[in-house]
Motif scaffolding. Structure first.
Motif, short mmCIF file in Angstrom:
data_model
loop_
_atom_site.label_atom_id
_atom_site.label_comp_id
_atom_site.label_asym_id
_atom_site.label_seq_id
_atom_site.Cartn_x
_atom_site.Cartn_y
_atom_site.Cartn_z
N SER A 100 25.81 -47.64 27.70
CA SER A 100 24.97 -48.74 28.16
C SER A 100 25.51 -50.10 27.68
N ALA A 160 19.58 -48.39 33.44
CA ALA A 160 19.09 -48.34 34.84
C ALA A 160 20.27 -48.46 35.74
N ARG A 204 21.76 -45.10 36.09
CA ARG A 204 20.85 -44.08 36.64
C ARG A 204 21.10 -44.28 38.17
N THR A 205 20.78 -45.69 38.49
CA THR A 205 20.75 -46.21 39.95
C THR A 205 21.98 -47.09 40.35
#
Ligand code: URA
Length: 185
Positions: free
Chosen positions: A62, A162, A165-166
């Motif tokens: 991340s 996030a 993930r998306t």
């Protein structure tokens, strides 16, 4: 020099901290990293496994994604940025921070903000946003906006986890960072 001392004192206190349960599972506490007194501060949620292992913020997957997006607009911890988290120790299994942990750690972040005195604070993800703006703040609504708060500018962005993930969030995140680039240049 006075500032360096305050900074070192804070780092020592954090590495010896046992104000909440997270001290018992941490490998390393993580004060922050980057340029002391930088105009831009970045505040994430909490260290993850890689950060806990290495004692440095935003060095896992991340963190690397986020640091690359910042580097693309000329911002880096080597040059013009200080980075830290709302919590200085990793929550087990990366669970969300609990209220008593946030409360125990708040004094450190308050002192960091006072010490570095940033003009702009990049808030990474929903948790950091709620920390500053209260429970009604929703990242999906306020990402990429400049929010005046206690004489500083808050700039919320999506959490890199996030984005991973998306993937459809990625162009939105890049557009947000382009806005920040325009703002500071
Ligand atoms: N790494 C951190 O140190 N903090 C985050 O919020 C995410 C990744």
């Amino acid at each position: 020099q006075a500032m360096e001392k305050m900074f070192t004192d804070l780092e020592n206190e954090i590495s010896n901290c046992n104000k909440c349960i997270l001290h018992s599972s941490r490998k390393n506490s993580i004060t922050g990293a980057g340029v002391v007194g930088a105009d831009i501060m970045l505040i994430g949620e909490a260290p993850g496994a890689t950060e806990d292992e290495r004692g440095e913020p935003f060095v896992g997957r991340s963190g690397q994604l986020l640091m690359q997006m910042l580097a693309d607009i000329g911002i880096s911890r080597e040059k013009n940025l200080y980075i830290t988290n709302t919590l200085k120790c990793r929550p087990p299994e990366n669970r969300n921070p609990k209220a008593d942990e946030t409360k125990a750690c708040k004094g450190y972040l308050d002192r960091q903000i006072e010490l570095h005195n940033p003009k702009i604070i990049i808030l990474v993800g929903n948790y950091a946003c709620k920390y500053f703006l209260g429970n009604t703040a929703a990242i999906t609504k306020i990402h990429g906006t400049f929010i005046e708060h206690n004489g500083r500018i808050l700039f919320p962005v999506f959490h890199p986890a996030a984005i991973m993930r998306t993937p459809s969030l990625k162009p939105l995140a890049i557009a947000d960072f382009e806005k920040l680039y325009e703002y500071i240049n």
